[in-house]
Design an enzyme around this catalytic site. Structure first.
Site, PDB file in Angstrom:
ATOM      1  N   ASN A 286      -6.881   1.245   1.748  1.00 26.25           N
ATOM      2  CA  ASN A 286      -7.578   2.519   1.882  1.00 26.25           C
ATOM      3  C   ASN A 286      -7.027   3.587   0.946  1.00 26.25           C
ATOM      4  OD1 ASN A 286      -9.007   1.259   3.902  1.00 26.25           O
ATOM      5  ND2 ASN A 286      -8.003   2.320   5.591  1.00 26.25           N
TER       6      ASN A 286
ATOM      7  N   TYR B 232      -8.885  -9.636  10.152  1.00 29.71           N
ATOM      8  CA  TYR B 232      -7.742  -9.231  10.965  1.00 29.71           C
ATOM      9  C   TYR B 232      -7.846  -9.846  12.355  1.00 29.71           C
ATOM     10  CZ  TYR B 232      -6.310  -5.797   7.483  1.00 29.71           C
ATOM     11  OH  TYR B 232      -5.876  -5.201   6.326  1.00 29.71           O
TER      12      TYR B 232
ATOM     13  N   GLU C 187       0.847  -1.193   0.000  1.00 25.99           N
ATOM     14  CA  GLU C 187       0.000   0.000   0.000  1.00 25.99           C
ATOM     15  C   GLU C 187       0.882   1.242   0.000  1.00 25.99           C
ATOM     16  OE1 GLU C 187      -4.044   1.822   1.921  1.00 25.99           O
ATOM     17  OE2 GLU C 187      -3.173   0.018   2.820  1.00 25.99           O
TER      18      GLU C 187
ATOM     19  N   GLU D  39      -7.031  -8.995   2.097  1.00 20.53           N
ATOM     20  CA  GLU D  39      -6.345  -8.374   3.237  1.00 20.53           C
ATOM     21  C   GLU D  39      -6.497  -9.308   4.430  1.00 20.53           C
ATOM     22  OE1 GLU D  39      -7.091  -4.324   4.354  1.00 20.53           O
ATOM     23  OE2 GLU D  39      -7.369  -3.673   2.259  1.00 20.53           O
TER      24      GLU D  39
ATOM     25  N   ASN E 111     -12.401  -0.786  -2.773  1.00 22.27           N
ATOM     26  CA  ASN E 111     -11.862  -1.346  -1.534  1.00 22.27           C
ATOM     27  C   ASN E 111     -12.729  -0.914  -0.358  1.00 22.27           C
ATOM     28  OD1 ASN E 111      -9.539  -2.489   0.218  1.00 22.27           O
ATOM     29  ND2 ASN E 111      -9.811  -0.423   1.012  1.00 22.27           N
ATOM     30  N   GLU E 112     -13.329  -1.875   0.316  1.00 25.21           N
ATOM     31  CA  GLU E 112     -14.089  -1.610   1.549  1.00 25.21           C
ATOM     32  C   GLU E 112     -15.039  -0.422   1.395  1.00 25.21           C
ATOM     33  OE1 GLU E 112     -11.305  -1.230   4.768  1.00 25.21           O
ATOM     34  OE2 GLU E 112     -10.677  -3.319   4.668  1.00 25.21           O
TER      35      GLU E 112
END
Length: 535
Positions: free
Chosen positions: A78, A244, A27, A293, A176-177
């Site tokens: 992000n 996570y 990232e 992720e 993304n998200e």
């Protein structure tokens, strides 16, 4: 001595392991992933000269080549939500410096599309580009720049930037998200699904061979997955989800060991449940999941001084005596990976191996992160080192077989409160759920020709070796009495590697070992690989 556990390997139940599950993630603007990591302009350890290779760290490239990287996702994360790819092409001194809102920094844009794809070529990996899914024309032009072979303004720019031939980028992320309000371009499932469908349609008009990853969501009380698949399911190849884990080992030390290694059970539960959900919605459509992720976070209180990287590969010592230890919400991005983390990672790979036989398998996974920021490689100005977890990738990717076999395991274990990743209750404490955590976790594989059987065994027990009786297709006689063994362990469960002590946690070749009465003693807090010659 009677074995405390039994492991029976069944060759009649098998499926392929997709090598893409051993993928990685980079990232931009993120804690040394890029600048100071894979890219370090002016460093004596980096390539010089002109062109996109200038600034790429040679030592990092060598470690990546040694490991082998099947796929790498970039530019986020992000960071993706506000990124404009055209900021990162052309002469570096002409590229705009931008305020970057995802991580609160400034982005030089010196590492852009051509640098990333040059790095992928040097390493020998498949690039996976993630777009914000907020601008169809911008996405289409990105595909045109990277993949189109005709004569247009964008292909001429690519040629002027040093790459006349198309790059042929196959994997593309559609956002993304975007379900989260921390993303620029956050929107509802219906709005995102319509945008993703339009992006996929026109991006594929430029290159019909593209494979798309759409945004999925495991915490799906509002029906995100059904809405997205209803609109774009026929146009995508993967549905993403993120997991996570979390540990307070920076506060509580090795008392956290059991909580760390048990969290792979939570991951497996989430994988199974989401696979079932997607399968029920998708029906006959061939879809796969992308766990693009995943990691385990080292969390600490925000009242502590901000962590800073040390030149040796860890963090600079801080004075925290007398400071509150709770709540612990900040992720320490510079905390090195430990042996306990390595056992957790191995448990996740076992879960991914087992999930490979499901109707909707996990066919890609990308750990956060490849480099620095809790990565499998640590880079500092003076060099780079393999983190403890690097050796987990090496063991599973390079020494196991590509065919997963069923393993029927009976093992001691204990009923405990398994931490549900980094999920918190209203008091800020980790959520848990009771489950029995077996001491032994097994992934059995074979080579394509069936001549070699390779069994990876995690012993999660912190203090006790576990003797296990091994059989092949319920027969002790079918298994040779000798195996080649490799092992990953250390004296300290929180041991980590550094530039001055790079092999504190490393994969050790034990050579040939003898089984006693078809049994083997698996050391505490270890990962062992036994390879049997069946010819």
């Amino acid at each position: 001595m009677t074995p405390a556990a039994t492991i029976d390997i069944r060759r009649d139940r098998r499926h392929a392991i997709d090598p893409m599950i051993y993928g990685h993630f980079l990232e931009s603007a993120f804690f040394g992933n890029i600048e100071g990591g894979v890219f370090d302009e002016g460093s004596p350890l980096a390539y010089g000269g002109d062109g996109a290779r200038n600034g790429l760290r040679r030592d990092v490239i060598e470690l990546c080549r040694e490991l082998g990287l099947p796929v790498v996702r970039w530019p986020g994360g992000n960071f993706t939500s506000a990124y404009h790819w055209e900021d990162g092409i052309g002469p570096r001194n002409s590229r705009p410096r931008r305020l970057e809102l995802a991580w609160g920094s400034e982005e030089s844009n010196h590492f852009g599309t051509d640098e990333f794809l040059a790095w992928c070529s040097e390493v020998g990996t498949e690039p996976y580009l993630a777009h914000s899914c907020r601008d169809v024309d911008e996405a289409v032009r990105w595909v045109e720049y990277t993949n189109y072979g005709g004569d247009t303004e964008y292909t001429r720019r690519r040629s002027r930037n040093g790459h006349p031939a198309p790059y042929g980028v196959k994997y593309w992320g559609l956002g993304n998200e975007v379900y989260g309000d921390w993303q620029m371009g956050h929107r509802s499932a219906a709005a995102y699904a319509a945008d993703a469908a339009e992006h996929a349609r026109f991006m594929r008009a430029v290159d019909p061979s593209l494979k798309f990853v759409a945004v999925g969501k495991t915490d799906d009380r509002e029906g995100w997955t059904e809405t997205v698949l209803g609109a774009v399911g026929n146009q995508i190849d993967y549905l993403s989800f993120h997991l996570y884990g979390a540990t307070a080992q920076l506060i509580d030390g090795d008392a956290e060991y059991d909580a760390i290694v048990a969290q792979s059970l939570y991951f497996e539960q989430q994988i199974v449940e989401y696979s079932d959900l997607v399968g029920a919605i998708a029906g006959e459509r061939p879809l796969a999941l992308a766990l693009d992720e995943w990691n385990i976070r080292h969390v600490e209180p925000t009242t502590w001084p901000e962590p800073q990287p040390s030149d040796d590969g860890g963090t600079i010592a801080r004075e925290v005596d007398g400071l509150p230890t709770r709540p612990a919400h900040r992720v320490n991005r510079w905390s090195p990976r430990t042996l306990a983390d390595a056992l957790f990672y191995a448990g996740v790979f076992h879960a991914l191996h087992r999930a490979g036989g499901r109707e909707v398998p996990v066919a890609m996974a990308n750990t956060v992160n490849l480099l620095n920021a809790n990565g499998v490689i640590v880079a500092r100005p003076g060099g780079a080192v393999r983190a403890a977890t690097y050796h987990v990738w090496d063991l599973y990717q390079n020494h196991l077989g590509p065919i997963a076999l069923a393993a029927d395991v009976r093992s001691p274990g204990k009923l405990t409160a398994v931490r549900q990743g980094d999920e918190r209750d209203h008091h800020g404490e980790f959520r848990t759920c009771p489950a029995t955590v077996p001491d032994l976790d097994v992934s059995a594989t074979q080579t394509t020709d069936g001549d070699s059987l390779r069994i990876a065994v995690i012993n999660r027990h912190r203090d006790t070796a576990i003797r296990a009786g091994l059989t092949l297709d319920a027969s002790r006689d079918a298994l040779p009495a000798r195996a080649a063994a490799k092992q990953l362990t250390a004296d300290d469960v929180l041991a980590s590697n550094s530039l001055t002590a790079p092999d504190t946690v490393s994969l050790r070749d034990l050579g040939p070992v003898e089984l006693t009465d078809a049994s083997y003693d698996f050391p505490p807090h270890s990962i062992t690989l036994l390879s049997f010659d069946l010819t």
